[in-house]
Write an enzyme that holds these catalytic residues in place. Structure first.
Site, PDB file in Angstrom:
ATOM      1  CE  LYS A 125      23.547 -23.531  22.962  1.00 22.80           C
ATOM      2  NZ  LYS A 125      24.838 -23.719  23.664  1.00 22.80           N
ATOM      3  CE  LYS A 148      14.077 -16.362  22.297  1.00 21.06           C
ATOM      4  NZ  LYS A 148      12.973 -17.272  22.686  1.00 21.06           N
ATOM      5  CE  LYS A 181      10.000 -21.559  16.654  1.00 22.67           C
ATOM      6  NZ  LYS A 181       9.994 -22.791  17.458  1.00 22.67           N
TER       7      LYS A 181
END
Length: 346
Positions: A215, A212, A132
């Site tokens: 959102k 995957k 991240k």
């Protein structure tokens, strides 16, 4: 035999949670309406755990949502959407406690105590931080330290079992390590929680089956939200990525697109992928997509209607979350008093 009692009596659990009854806790970020990857991979399992354990808590982890930029109005709305969605999917507040993380302050109190014993190298080695931090030019400290808060979410309830996906297992290992260090340092009795790996598949993007379902994907056709209309579902499945090969077969390596659809099919119908393939072997891909669309529409219809109904009654959602907060706070208050005495604050 009742699963909770069977698990508790096993050697693995008795080592994990001596003198503590089985307690399940898990959390989900308020990202708005969940997609079918969230539902099939986690929420469906949460619903089943309510009948397998006597003591279950589920929390909407709104503090974790603050680790990335968030519009306040959107965040408030997303908390309601997640609460309504969980209830519509089958989370039953007569069987479990549903609450909003930020409304129970001892989560962050314990996070501070754990932060004082967690080392910098331990956090730096977590794979999520490495991943991240690459996507942000100046990542905040919260993004770096949120695994400590996640550990506090679990330990403040002395949870013995935590449903997790593979991507969160490293954070649960951190939780176990911090529990052990804290117990040794302060003579406390945190359990070292055991993971419950759900049987749900890892649903892939409909447009890019190598990634995957998420959102954060800018393409809304990459996912099916649990409140999508029948027309939207038919359109998204119809345009999902497959391949030029003939027939229906399961081969994640060479046929990731159609294999993803087969996994979705099997998860909704509680069948094996092999059985689904056998049933659909005579269909071409267009026919199969039509069949799968019908299955998804049928399964999501009641959930979509119930979510819409709940979102129209914010007072009811506030009441549910308020009662959950009160129940959760009772548990954390007792633990916090013991913690204060152990570390010398009382």
């Amino acid at each position: 035999m009742h699963l909770a009692k069977r698990l508790y009596s096993s050697p693995a659990v008795s080592e994990t949670s001596v003198n503590l009854k089985p307690r399940v806790l898990s959390g989900i970020q308020p990202t708005g309406i969940p997609h079918i990857g969230n539902y099939l991979g986690a929420i469906k399992n949460w619903v089943q755990l309510q009948d397998q354990f006597d003591d279950v808590l589920y929390t909407i982890v709104d503090l974790h949502a603050l680790t990335v930029p968030n519009d306040p109005k959107t965040l408030r709305e997303n908390i309601y959407k997640m609460a309504a969605s969980l209830l519509a999917c089958g989370i039953d507040t007569n069987k479990s406690i549903l609450f909003q993380q930020s409304q129970v302050p001892h989560h962050t109190d314990l996070a501070w105590l754990l932060g004082c014993i967690c080392t910098l190298p331990r956090l730096q080695h977590l794979p999520q931080w490495k991943e991240k931090s690459k996507t942000s030019e100046n990542p905040g400290i919260g993004l770096f330290t949120y695994p400590i808060l996640q550990a506090a979410d679990i330990l403040i309830y002395r949870a013995t079992h935590v449903p997790v996906g593979e991507d969160q297992i490293h954070h649960l290992e951190l939780t176990r390590d911090l529990a052990k260090i804290f117990n040794n340092k302060f003579n406390f009795n945190f359990p070292r929680p055991k993971d419950i790996m759900g049987e749900g598949p890892r649903i892939k993007s409909l447009r890019n089956p190598s990634a995957k379902m998420s959102k954060s994907d800018v393409n809304p056709k990459s996912r099916i939200d649990i409140t999508d209309t029948p027309d939207q579902i038919v359109d998204k499945i119809g345009k999902s990525h497959t391949d030029s090969m003939q027939g229906i077969s399961y081969d994640p390596e060479s046929r990731p697109g159609i294999s993803n659809l087969l996994q979705i099919h099997a998860a909704f119908t509680n069948e094996t992928v092999e059985n689904v393939c056998e049933q659909c072997k005579s269909l071409n891909k267009v026919q199969y997509k039509t069949k799968l669309s019908d299955i998804i529409v049928e399964n999501l219809g009641p959930i979509r209607q119930e979510t819409k109904r709940l979102l129209s009654d914010r007072h009811y959602l506030d009441t549910i979350l308020g009662k959950g907060k009160e129940k959760a706070a009772i548990i954390t208050e007792n633990t916090w008093k013991e913690l204060q005495k152990s570390v010398g604050l009382l």
